[in-house]
Design an enzyme around this catalytic site. Structure first.
Site, short mmCIF file in Angstrom:
data_model
loop_
_atom_site.label_atom_id
_atom_site.label_comp_id
_atom_site.label_asym_id
_atom_site.label_seq_id
_atom_site.Cartn_x
_atom_site.Cartn_y
_atom_site.Cartn_z
N ARG A 151 0.85 -1.18 0.00
CA ARG A 151 0.00 0.00 0.00
C ARG A 151 0.88 1.23 0.00
O ARG A 151 1.73 1.36 0.89
CB ARG A 151 -0.92 0.03 1.25
CG ARG A 151 -2.08 1.02 1.09
CD ARG A 151 -2.84 1.25 2.41
NE ARG A 151 -2.03 1.97 3.36
CZ ARG A 151 -1.70 1.46 4.55
NH1 ARG A 151 -2.10 0.25 4.92
NH2 ARG A 151 -0.92 2.16 5.35
N GLU A 167 4.79 7.06 2.43
CA GLU A 167 5.62 5.85 2.57
C GLU A 167 5.03 4.75 1.69
O GLU A 167 3.91 4.84 1.22
CB GLU A 167 5.65 5.36 4.02
CG GLU A 167 4.32 4.83 4.51
CD GLU A 167 4.44 3.88 5.69
OE1 GLU A 167 5.54 3.39 6.00
OE2 GLU A 167 3.39 3.62 6.32
N ASN A 169 4.30 0.75 1.99
CA ASN A 169 4.26 -0.40 2.89
C ASN A 169 4.39 -1.69 2.10
O ASN A 169 3.61 -1.94 1.19
CB ASN A 169 2.91 -0.43 3.64
CG ASN A 169 2.76 0.76 4.55
OD1 ASN A 169 3.42 0.86 5.58
ND2 ASN A 169 1.93 1.71 4.15
N SER A 174 -2.41 -2.98 5.99
CA SER A 174 -3.74 -3.34 6.49
C SER A 174 -4.86 -2.49 5.91
O SER A 174 -4.63 -1.52 5.20
CB SER A 174 -3.78 -3.29 8.01
OG SER A 174 -3.12 -2.19 8.52
N LYS A 332 12.10 2.71 5.48
CA LYS A 332 12.07 4.15 5.20
C LYS A 332 13.43 4.65 4.73
O LYS A 332 13.53 5.58 3.94
CB LYS A 332 11.58 4.89 6.42
CG LYS A 332 10.10 4.54 6.70
CD LYS A 332 9.59 5.13 7.96
CE LYS A 332 8.08 4.99 8.06
NZ LYS A 332 7.62 3.59 8.07
N LYS A 389 12.04 10.28 11.15
CA LYS A 389 11.48 8.92 11.16
C LYS A 389 12.54 7.85 11.43
O LYS A 389 13.55 7.82 10.75
CB LYS A 389 10.86 8.60 9.79
CG LYS A 389 9.69 9.47 9.40
CD LYS A 389 9.04 8.92 8.14
CE LYS A 389 7.81 9.73 7.78
NZ LYS A 389 7.10 9.14 6.62
N GLU A 393 7.62 0.49 11.60
CA GLU A 393 6.29 0.45 10.94
C GLU A 393 5.24 0.35 12.04
O GLU A 393 5.53 -0.04 13.17
CB GLU A 393 6.18 -0.78 10.03
CG GLU A 393 7.18 -0.79 8.90
CD GLU A 393 6.94 0.33 7.90
OE1 GLU A 393 5.78 0.75 7.74
OE2 GLU A 393 7.93 0.80 7.32
N GLY A 394 3.99 0.69 11.68
CA GLY A 394 2.90 0.43 12.62
C GLY A 394 2.36 1.68 13.30
O GLY A 394 1.41 1.63 14.05
N ARG A 477 -7.60 7.50 4.82
CA ARG A 477 -7.62 7.71 6.27
C ARG A 477 -7.73 9.20 6.54
O ARG A 477 -7.03 10.00 5.91
CB ARG A 477 -6.34 7.15 6.91
CG ARG A 477 -6.34 5.64 7.01
CD ARG A 477 -5.04 5.12 7.56
NE ARG A 477 -3.96 5.28 6.59
CZ ARG A 477 -2.68 5.18 6.90
NH1 ARG A 477 -2.32 4.96 8.15
NH2 ARG A 477 -1.75 5.31 5.98
#
Ligand SMILES: Nc1ncnc2c1ncn2[C@@H]1O[C@H](COP(=O)(O)OP(=O)(O)O)[C@@H](O)[C@H]1O
Ligand SMILES: N[C@H](CCC(=O)N[C@@H](CS)C(=O)NCCC(=O)O)C(=O)O
Ligand SMILES: [Mg+2]
Length: 501
Positions: A151, A167, A169, A174, A332, A389, A393-394, A477
């Protein structure tokens, strides 16, 4: 005035951001009278409960371990958010290019290892992943069949109108399932409210993310070629987002008759073993595809046995999604290295493709290069313009605002600045602010928000054969404009969909 009159007809061309703001002010102002909103919210919540647009309710102790116990509707935006259709189609067009980029970067072990060489000294998690990568290389483990469920996340930079990548992924991307359900919900609400809304469902673009992710898992299962095999989903013990995961398992079985089993990394090491040809067995079941929905964070490796489990999976002939090289390609640090001049030319021949990919890069800087001093000084002077950064992740790991300068000063002072190599510096993107109705735990509020568009994509390769390479739906989002971090699982953002203008 109906809801629709606040939106110009779709496709009328790129909307200037001030217009975007007026647009959504218009939409919201039409719905603002309380009875309409609370009626619409009730319909949204009942629809969500009936269609599995749900997450675990963390106030219920067993909600993260037992499906069907302690559910609540997913955090939602009540209406789709206006988004320029040109930017959306640009993001769609980029999907197959980023798929190919990940695959090519993953195959360039020298590039991966050089780019991460200094990071590994400063970040032990990255170092552990690289150790596994090295063992795979040393043992000559063939990874002919490669599956990516990616994604790529973007924000529309208000100042320039440019679509900029936040970014990419490559592990545990998800919300393919819940994201596509929000699209269905918004289309339902527009139809259900009849001409009162005046909005047109056709301006909420089709979202096939869940079906396309299930299709890719099924095709990888087929490429592996053992009809007895199951798909293994690697999961966390406690999982608030299990329904997004279960949707894929259900679609795999319903559409392809393929069974999926869920195991944590510690269960993998307890129950897993390699057959005589390095096939992966969990108990008596042979596994053809390993799909990680955990393993992307140090928290997933509380002891050496989880690392042993990761290595066992990587040594097996099962198709990993992602394999260790894809996982590393999504770091990243790699995102930042790919933005350096002349690097994309290593991975693409086609000049137009290079221009397209490079056009969505935000400012990205390493902190451990000889010429990093300049940008570090600039970030200390003007921290609001940057995001710092780590290789994580997450959600919830980045540093913003004044903390950026504090952290940079501290990193520079400690151990001669060696810790700087564990971070990247990124231009902070400021998207247009738009009002939205946010619904959490059945309570709605109208807030000034910003949105982040994720484009899912699926990639499957078997040796020279590129079996799949396509965009696979989207996730929008939306979060309150003054919150730094994003992330639904991290509790900052809600699930939304698009109203193309
Ligand atoms: N350059 C940026 N400009 C503005 N917001 C950003 C930027 N980078 C990250 N963010 C915000 O922080 C969130 C998490 O950052 P991200 O790079 O996606 O890390 P993670 O891998 O933890 O999701 C994003 O969803 C976004 O809301
Ligand atoms: N609970 C795990 C969550 C897995 C996870 O955090 N994935 C990252 C990419 S690594 C991600 O996609 N984050 C965006 C979704 C958000 O906003 O929370 C799962 O669902 O399997
Ligand atoms: Mg992210």
């Amino acid at each position: 005035m109906t809801l629709a009159s606040a939106y110009p007809p779709a496709g009328t061309g790129l909307v200037k951001h001030s217009e975007l703001e007026t647009l959504s002010q218009g939409v919201i102002s039409q719905v603002n009278d309380e009875p309409v909103v609370s009626v619409l919210v009730a319909e949204a919540l009942s629809w969500s409960s009936l269609h599995g647009l749900v997450v675990g309710n963390t106030s219920h102790e067993r909600s993260g371990t037992i499906p069907g116990v302690g559910l609540v509707h997913a955090p939602l935006s009540l209406l789709p958010s206006p988004f320029p259709w040109q930017a959306f189609s640009q993001a769609i067009e980029l999907a197959p290019l980023f798929n190919r980029l990940v695959d090519r970067v993953s195959q360039d072990a020298d590039f991966l290892r050089q780019a991460l060489a200094r990071t590994r000294k400063a970040d032990s998690f990255t170092a552990r992943l690289l150790d596994i990568h090295l063992q795979i290389l040393d043992k000559g483990v063939k990874q002919e069949i490669r599956l990516g469920l990616h994604r790529s996340d973007y924000m529309l930079d208000m100042a320039t109108g440019n679509l900029l990548q936040v970014e990419l992924n490559t592990i545990s991307s998800s919300f393919a399932a819940l994201g596509s359900l929000v699209t269905s919900l918004h289309r339902h609400l527009i139809n259900w409210s009849g001409d009162r809304s005046g909005l047109e469902a056709k301006n909420v673009p089709e979202n096939s993310a869940a079906d396309t992710f299930a299709e890719a898992l099924a095709l990888a299962w087929k490429e592996y070629g053992d009809n007895r095999a199951v798909v293994l989903m690697v999961v966390r013990e406690e999982e608030r987002n299990m329904y997004d995961q279960y949707w894929l398992a259900l679609k795999l079985f319903k559409s392809y008759g393929i069974k999926l089993i869920r195991k944590t990394l510690s269960q993998v090491i307890a129950e897993g073993k390699l057959g005589s040809n390095n096939e992966l067995f969990i108990g008596k079941q042979v596994v053809s595809v390993v799909y990680y929905r955990a393993g992307y964070s140090p928290d997933d490796y509380p002891s050496e046995s989880e690392w042993d489990a990761r290595l066992l999976l990587e040594l097996s002939t099962a198709v990993k999604c992602p394999n260790i090289s894809y996982h590393l390609a999504g770091a990243k640090k790699i995102q930042q290295e790919l933005a350096k001049p002349g690097i994309l030319e290593r991975f693409f021949e086609n000049k137009q493709e290079i221009v397209k990919v490079r056009s969505c890069f935000a400012g990205l800087w390493s902190l451990e290069d000889e010429n990093s001093d300049e940008i570090i000084k600039e970030a200390i002077r003007n921290p609001e313009g940057f995001v710092l950064k780590p290789q994580r992740e997450g959600g919830g790991n980045n540093t913003y605002g004044a903390d950026v300068s504090e952290k940079l000063i501290q990193l520079r002072k400690t151990d001669g600045g060696t810790g700087l190599a564990a971070y990247i510096l990124m231009q902070r993107i400021f998207p247009a602010v738009h009002p939205a109705y946010l619904v959490h735990d059945g309570i709605w509020s109208c807030k000034e928000t910003i949105s982040e568009l994720g484009i899912f994509s699926t990639y499957l390769r078997n040796g020279k054969k590129e079996v799949l390479n396509k965009e696979a739906g989207y996730l929008l989002r939306t979060k309150v404009a003054d919150s730094n971090e994003g992330g639904v699982a991290a509790g900052y953002a809600v699930l939304d969909s698009l109203y193309l203008i």
